[in-house]
Design a protein around this motif. Structure first.
Motif, PDB file in Angstrom:
ATOM      1  N   THR A  89      -0.611  28.757  36.728  1.00 55.37           N
ATOM      2  CA  THR A  89      -0.964  29.991  37.426  1.00 55.37           C
ATOM      3  C   THR A  89      -1.594  30.996  36.469  1.00 55.37           C
ATOM      4  OG1 THR A  89       0.867  29.682  39.001  1.00 55.37           O
ATOM      5  CG2 THR A  89      -0.078  31.890  38.839  1.00 55.37           C
ATOM      6  N   HIS A  93      -5.416  32.257  36.594  1.00 60.32           N
ATOM      7  CA  HIS A  93      -5.723  33.687  36.694  1.00 60.32           C
ATOM      8  C   HIS A  93      -6.752  34.086  35.636  1.00 60.32           C
ATOM      9  CE1 HIS A  93      -5.255  38.042  36.485  1.00 60.32           C
ATOM     10  NE2 HIS A  93      -4.706  38.003  37.680  1.00 60.32           N
ATOM     11  N   TRP A 106      -3.727  41.937  41.597  1.00 62.83           N
ATOM     12  CA  TRP A 106      -2.661  41.294  40.840  1.00 62.83           C
ATOM     13  C   TRP A 106      -3.152  40.924  39.445  1.00 62.83           C
ATOM     14  CZ3 TRP A 106       1.866  41.951  43.013  1.00 62.83           C
ATOM     15  CH2 TRP A 106       1.907  42.134  44.399  1.00 62.83           C
ATOM     16  N   TRP A 110       1.507  39.853  36.427  1.00 58.23           N
ATOM     17  CA  TRP A 110       2.191  39.407  37.635  1.00 58.23           C
ATOM     18  C   TRP A 110       2.100  37.893  37.809  1.00 58.23           C
ATOM     19  CZ3 TRP A 110       5.657  42.258  39.589  1.00 58.23           C
ATOM     20  CH2 TRP A 110       5.535  43.647  39.643  1.00 58.23           C
ATOM     21  N   ALA A 111       1.051  37.290  37.256  1.00 56.94           N
ATOM     22  CA  ALA A 111       0.890  35.836  37.358  1.00 56.94           C
ATOM     23  C   ALA A 111       2.056  35.112  36.695  1.00 56.94           C
ATOM     24  CB  ALA A 111      -0.425  35.399  36.717  1.00 56.94           C
ATOM     25  N   VAL A 128      -0.417  36.250  44.220  1.00 58.95           N
ATOM     26  CA  VAL A 128      -1.252  36.007  43.035  1.00 58.95           C
ATOM     27  C   VAL A 128      -2.099  34.760  43.243  1.00 58.95           C
ATOM     28  CG1 VAL A 128      -1.219  35.406  40.592  1.00 58.95           C
ATOM     29  CG2 VAL A 128       0.354  37.148  41.450  1.00 58.95           C
TER      30      VAL A 128
END
Length: 239
Positions: A89, A93, A106, A110-111, A128
């Motif tokens: 993730t 991102h 996001w 936050w990821a 996310v």
């Protein structure tokens, strides 16, 4: 200067070449292995449930599901999957920032952080991932997307995955607490209560099979669009 300002003035700052193909494949492979384990456990729980009859006593409960207990040892696969999913993730991102290096809802914090906040993991990680998916699936031109990425619909696969995950987590947790804490249940109701808990546990595991399968499909769909080729603009809408 804020992170978003730095990204806007220097789009390549802090961004790697894309999501590693090997990372995506490893995650898919572990998810597939976990799917097999959960499928085996679901079957053993159905077998255990079928063993209950009018003659089942409290003394039988400790040995009614030996296969399910044996399969649980293989659930250790969940830990590396959890870690790898967080890494994937975060990597996705960062790669998506190559396509859209401007403000977004996001951040990279936050990821990662969304996975560690109790109960928030039901909300923040899918949001996310949804943002990453929409950027990844938008039309790429010269290694960039324009603001039209916000019009890309939320992935139905992701929504279904997370709803299934929520059900499996809650139902599985409740049934596990009942089965493991059977000693505090009044003796007269213990057999019926534990039998019901096995039914819920079996349903949770069957839903977890769908969860793993949907996760594989999502990762397989998004991962390739965020590999290093994404910087060359080789993908377009609909591919």
């Amino acid at each position: 200067m804020t992170d978003s300002e730095d990204e806007a003035t220097n789009p390549g700052a802090g961004v790697d070449s894309g999501v590693s193909r090997h990372l995506t494949l490893w995650l898919q492979g572990l998810l597939a292995a976990y799917l097999v384990v959960i499928a085996a456990k679901a079957i053993t729980l159905v077998i255990a449930y079928a063993r209950f009859d009018s003659g089942t006593t409290v003394d039988d409960l400790g040995s009614i599901a030996p296969e399910a207990l044996a399969v649980e040892y293989f659930e250790v696969l969940y830990l590396p999957i959890y870690v790898l999913l967080i890494v994937w993730t975060f990597s996705a991102h960062r790669a998506s920032r190559t396509l859209w290096p401007y403000d977004r809802r996001w951040s990279a914090r936050w990821a990662v952080g969304g996975w560690f906040i109790p109960l928030a993991w039901f909300v923040i990680p899918p949001k996310v991932l949804s943002e990453i998916h929409r950027i990844a699936m938008a039309e790429h031109r010269d290694g960039r997307v324009n603001s039209s990425w916000t019009e890309v619909p939320t992935s139905r696969i992701l929504v279904t995955w997370w709803l299934a995950f929520a059900y499996a987590t809650v139902a599985g947790g409740i049934s596990r607490s009942v089965i493991e804490g059977e000693g505090v249940i009044p003796r007269g109701n213990r057999v019926a209560t534990v039998q019901t808990a096995y039914a819920w546990s079996a349903s949770a595991n069957f839903v977890q099979i769908a969860t793993a399968a949907l996760a594989i499909v999502f990762v397989r769909q998004v991962g390739p669009r965020l590999q290093s080729d994404v910087r060359l603009g080789r993908f377009s809408q609909g591919r």
